[in-house]
Scaffold this motif. Structure first.
Motif, PDB file in Angstrom:
ATOM      1  N   TYR A 179     -40.754  -2.608  34.833  1.00 49.61           N
ATOM      2  CA  TYR A 179     -41.597  -1.774  33.980  1.00 49.61           C
ATOM      3  C   TYR A 179     -41.369  -0.310  34.304  1.00 49.61           C
ATOM      4  CZ  TYR A 179     -44.903  -0.801  37.796  1.00 49.61           C
ATOM      5  OH  TYR A 179     -45.481  -0.360  38.972  1.00 49.61           O
ATOM      6  N   LEU A 210     -49.062  -5.977  36.517  1.00 46.21           N
ATOM      7  CA  LEU A 210     -49.103  -5.861  35.060  1.00 46.21           C
ATOM      8  C   LEU A 210     -50.214  -6.696  34.430  1.00 46.21           C
ATOM      9  CD1 LEU A 210     -45.253  -6.105  34.300  1.00 46.21           C
ATOM     10  CD2 LEU A 210     -46.648  -4.043  34.510  1.00 46.21           C
ATOM     11  N   VAL A 266     -41.896  -2.542  29.264  1.00 46.12           N
ATOM     12  CA  VAL A 266     -41.749  -3.738  30.097  1.00 46.12           C
ATOM     13  C   VAL A 266     -40.518  -4.508  29.649  1.00 46.12           C
ATOM     14  CG1 VAL A 266     -42.748  -5.979  30.693  1.00 46.12           C
ATOM     15  CG2 VAL A 266     -44.197  -3.942  30.656  1.00 46.12           C
TER      16      VAL A 266
END
Length: 273
Positions: A18, A124, A43
């Motif tokens: 990311y 995330l 991402v």
């Protein structure tokens, strides 16, 4: 010991990656804003070569519910000998290569089945990754983005050149020019964009195929019948960053024989081989 940067980058293509971005990101469906974020990430799921937008869950303006997904297959492609196989941009978003939960986005215009994904990774897990193709319009600040999000580690450089380029297919001369524009794009073969006056357009036929590039715009295609469909392309109205390419013709080096300054080039191996 010195390292080649492209090789180093490919070493991490198999992991979840990311990168934060400072741009305001908005997504619209049917004219309604369903995503609005100033805290977005890019991402890359493992083995993906282009990124997706991911935003904090609260920046999705709709209801997120578990998706009723079905198994999706995709054909991995090997870009170069010794490199891992990857999934190209045509592979469906629903093929997830990271652990997480597939989600459906419900908004005023209905349901976008499987259009979101919440990664299980702790870095995330507060974000939702979104299917670019499920959203009608994406904006970075106030400018529309097409095809997929732009990669901050990807460059497209256009340079005028006086190299002598000859292009043949099955012994038939298709183009020759001493005034190409060369496009140097990260991880892709060098492309020669040629003035149409230097191309045997009488040997080529227009194709209905259209594709979009987030860096260059929408491309139309030309075929060399009968055995080479969509062998060449052009951008009639490119994006501002690629305006030098307006109306020029490029060929897939993967499917033609290219000679530059008298030296024959080996056909490259790429996603289009």
């Amino acid at each position: 010991m010195a390292v080649q940067m492209s090789t180093q980058l490919m070493k991490v293509v198999g992991v979840l990656r990311y990168e934060p971005i400072a741009k305001r990101i908005r997504g619209l469906v049917g004219g309604e804003v369903v995503v609005d974020s100033t805290g977005a990430l890019l991402v890359w799921e493992p083995r993906r070569v282009v990124p997706s937008y991911a935003v904090p869950g609260g920046d999705v303006l709709g209801e997120l519910v578990p998706a009723h997904t079905t198994e999706v297959s995709g054909r991995p492609v090997r870009l170069a000998p010794g490199w891992p196989s990857v999934y190209d941009p045509s592979t469906a978003f629903a093929l997830h290569t990271a652990e997480g939960e597939a989600l459906t986005l419900r908004s005023g215009d209905g349901e976008l089945e499987g259009a979101a994904f919440r990664p299980a990774d702790p870095d995330l897990s507060q974000y939702v990754v979104l299917d670019f193709d499920a959203i009608d319009t994406w904006l970075e600040e106030d400018e529309e983005v097409v095809a997929h999000p732009r990669d901050p580690f990807h460059r497209v450089d256009v340079r005028r050149s006086s190299r002598y380029v000859r292009i043949q297919r099955d012994g038939q001369l298709l183009a020759e020019s001493k005034r190409p524009n060369l496009v140097f794009e990260t991880a892709l073969p060098v492309r020669s964009y040629l003035p149409p006056e230097d191309v045997r357009l009488d040997l080529l036929e227009p194709s209905p195929t259209r594709t979009a590039c987030p860096y260059k715009g929408q491309a139309s295609y030309l075929s060399f019948p009968p055995e080479a469909p969509d062998i060449a392309w052009m951008y009639e109205r490119p994006l501002p960053d690629a305006v030098q390419l307006t109306g020029l013709v490029a060929f897939f080096d993967e499917h033609v024989d290219v000679t530059v300054d008298g030296e024959a080039r080996v056909r490259p191996v790429s996603l289009w081989s």
